[in-house]
Scaffold this active site. Structure first.
Site, mmCIF file in Angstrom:
data_model
loop_
_atom_site.group_PDB
_atom_site.id
_atom_site.type_symbol
_atom_site.label_atom_id
_atom_site.label_comp_id
_atom_site.label_asym_id
_atom_site.label_seq_id
_atom_site.Cartn_x
_atom_site.Cartn_y
_atom_site.Cartn_z
ATOM 1 N N LYS A 80 11.226 18.696 10.320
ATOM 2 C CA LYS A 80 9.596 17.939 10.286
ATOM 3 C C LYS A 80 8.885 19.449 10.908
ATOM 4 C CE LYS A 80 7.278 16.213 6.250
ATOM 5 N NZ LYS A 80 6.980 14.977 5.913
ATOM 6 N N SER A 155 7.037 15.368 0.640
ATOM 7 C CA SER A 155 6.668 16.437 1.302
ATOM 8 C C SER A 155 7.927 17.282 2.305
ATOM 9 C CB SER A 155 5.608 16.281 2.665
ATOM 10 O OG SER A 155 5.299 15.168 3.179
ATOM 11 N N SER A 179 7.651 10.899 0.800
ATOM 12 C CA SER A 179 7.568 12.338 1.530
ATOM 13 C C SER A 179 10.400 12.726 1.964
ATOM 14 C CB SER A 179 7.222 12.794 2.656
ATOM 15 O OG SER A 179 6.465 13.111 1.896
#
Ligand code: GLN
Length: 481
Positions: A80, A155, A179
């Site tokens: 990420k 996210s 997330s």
């Protein structure tokens, strides 16, 4: 298209070690898949393909020389883009960090590399991790590999989509309020948010540091265990980190007492409800006791989460003043009092909204009315959950109250967007571990089951998830031919 890119991490390592295929052959299969689907998915913000290929060659060289290739030798990992990677741009999907290249690796990255993992690139997210769809990325949204018209969750949407589609074998995400679990649920992969403190946050670019943890997104429970054992542990660079015993895959399951959280089921869409109930029937097949409970303080979860997360965000994001890194704004052309505000116009709408809310709830006069109150409610909820864990080993419910939805459906109204986090924020507020396990589909769209345990009881999550994974045996790969 099935091939080496379809393998799980533990199969990749075994295959390379046994000489069934080379690290380079497996790597090429992953890259071929990526080239085939990435223009439709947009999972990645930055790719480091050349460096990754040379790492695969190093693994093959080591194997020839009879050297140890590490527990993750050759496995292609996506990260990420809010986790610092030395020499690879780390943007947080924000314009404000568009050209930021960290000079150091996050502790989790160091540990992955030491164990032979190959870092392929940086995955898309909602700017700074604020959002549940990746629509708030300042670059582009990521698409759900099960249906390209739908959001992949967020996210860590890039982390979920890339693993589901075979663009990398495992990924790391971060979870402040859901997330990791939300995209795991929407993309039909397994995602674990560890107990607060189990994994070092050093090098994770902070959004709300009292809530967040880094964790794995994988295509199997076994891979989650593999990654967790590498990234967990005490780190002197993060004082909140703690040592913990390794987790394992056990074939024999204890008779766990499990409680289904009725309120979370009641608040869900019918298809979700049905799938979760039918998955929970399997618990008795695998020898567990199932009960139903309510959480008294559940209504406090979302308001206290958004108050605290925004407060912490407003403080954490104050550092983006464009002084040490950022973009080119000739300071001579500015009056002293407009530079800072012009710099911060580069934040997206949602990030600005959070900074405004956060500054408001921390300001004098409102601090005790909102911030302190939210902290008090967080404690109440945590105490209630810890008490429940004296009676039950595990609490379960749907990861998401709804199915994946189409782009644009929630983005016009922030409250609508915040509401989808209702089931996941609980674990962050209480600091407890939670996993999302794929358990079904409705109209081709994935549904995830969330399982929560007491602090540092990841082993229980893994035991029951592994048993359920065998019992349900769900389709793991979308057709993206
Ligand atoms: N959707 C939640 C938020 O926007 C959670 C995000 C996250 O876990 N990073 O805050």
């Amino acid at each position: 298209m099935s091939g080496l890119h379809d393998l799980q991490a533990y199969e990749v390592v075994e295959g390379i070690k046994q000489g069934l295929f080379s690290a380079e052959e497996y790597f090429s299969s992953v890259i071929k898949t990526l080239e085939h689907v990435e223009s439709r998915l947009h999972s990645f913000i930055t790719l480091d393909t050349d460096k990754a290929l040379s790492c695969a060659k190093v693994i093959d060289g080591k194997l020839k020389a009879n050297e140890d290739i590490g527990q993750l030798g050759g496995v292609v990992v996506g990260i990420k883009d809010n986790i610092s990677t030395k020499g690879i741009r780390t943007t947080c999907a924000s314009k404000i960090l568009e050209s930021y290249v960290p000079s150091y690796d996050a502790t989790v990255i160091q540990r992955l590399k030491q164990n032979g993992a190959i870092i392929l690139g940086k995955l898309n997210l909602d700017e700074f991790g604020m959002g549940s769809t990746t629509e708030y990325s300042s670059y582009y949204p990521t698409h759900n590999p099960w249906n390209l018209d739908y959001v992949p969750g967020g996210s860590s949407g890039g982390s979920g989509a890339a693993v589901a589609a075979g663009e990398c074998t495992v990924s790391l995400g971060s979870d402040t309020g859901g997330s990791i679990r939300c995209p795991a649920s929407f993309c039909s992969v397994v995602g674990l948010k560890p107990t607060y403190g189990r994994v070092s946050r050093y090098g994770l670019i902070s959004y709300a540091n009292s809530l967040e943890q880094i964790g794995p997104i994988c295509r199997s429970v076994k891979d989650v265990v593999m990654i967790m054992n590498i990234i967990s542990g005490k780190d002197n660079k993060d004082d909140t980190s703690m040592s913990s015993s390794p987790i394992t895959i056990n074939n024999k399951l204890e008779k766990f007492e499990i409680a289904i959280i009725k309120d979370l089921i009641d608040g869900s869409d019918d298809e979700v409800k049905r799938t979760i109930y039918s998955a929970s029937e399997k618990f008795s097949d695998i020898g567990c006791m199932l009960d139903e409970i309510s959480i008294k303080h559940l209504n406090y979860a979302l308001p206290s989460y958004y108050t605290l997360a925004s407060a912490e965000a407003s403080s954490n994001l104050a550092r983006y003043d464009n002084i040490r890194y950022g973009f080119n704004l000739p300071i001579e052309e500015y009056k002293w009092d407009t530079y800072f505000s012009d710099v911060r116009k580069n934040f997206g709408e949602e990030v600005k909204r959070r900074i405004l809310i956060g500054s408001y709830v921390l300001s004098s006069g409102y601090y005790s009315k909102y911030y302190l109150k939210a902290r008090g409610l967080r404690s109440l909820l945590k105490l209630e959950l810890l008490k429940l864990f004296k009676k039950y080993d595990l609490l379960i419910g749907p990861t998401m109250p709804i199915l994946p939805f189409k782009f644009g459906e929630k983005i016009d109204d922030p409250i609508k967007m915040y509401l989808v986090d209702i089931n996941t924020v609980i674990a962050n507020l209480a600091g407890i571990p939670a996993i999302s396990l794929p358990v079904g589909f409705s109209n081709g769209l994935p549904i995830g089951l969330q399982i929560m345990a007491a602090p540092f009881e990841e082993q229980k999550l893994i035991d029951v998830s592994y048993a359920l994974e065998q019992a349900i045996n769900i389709q793991r790969r979308p057709k993206l031919e």
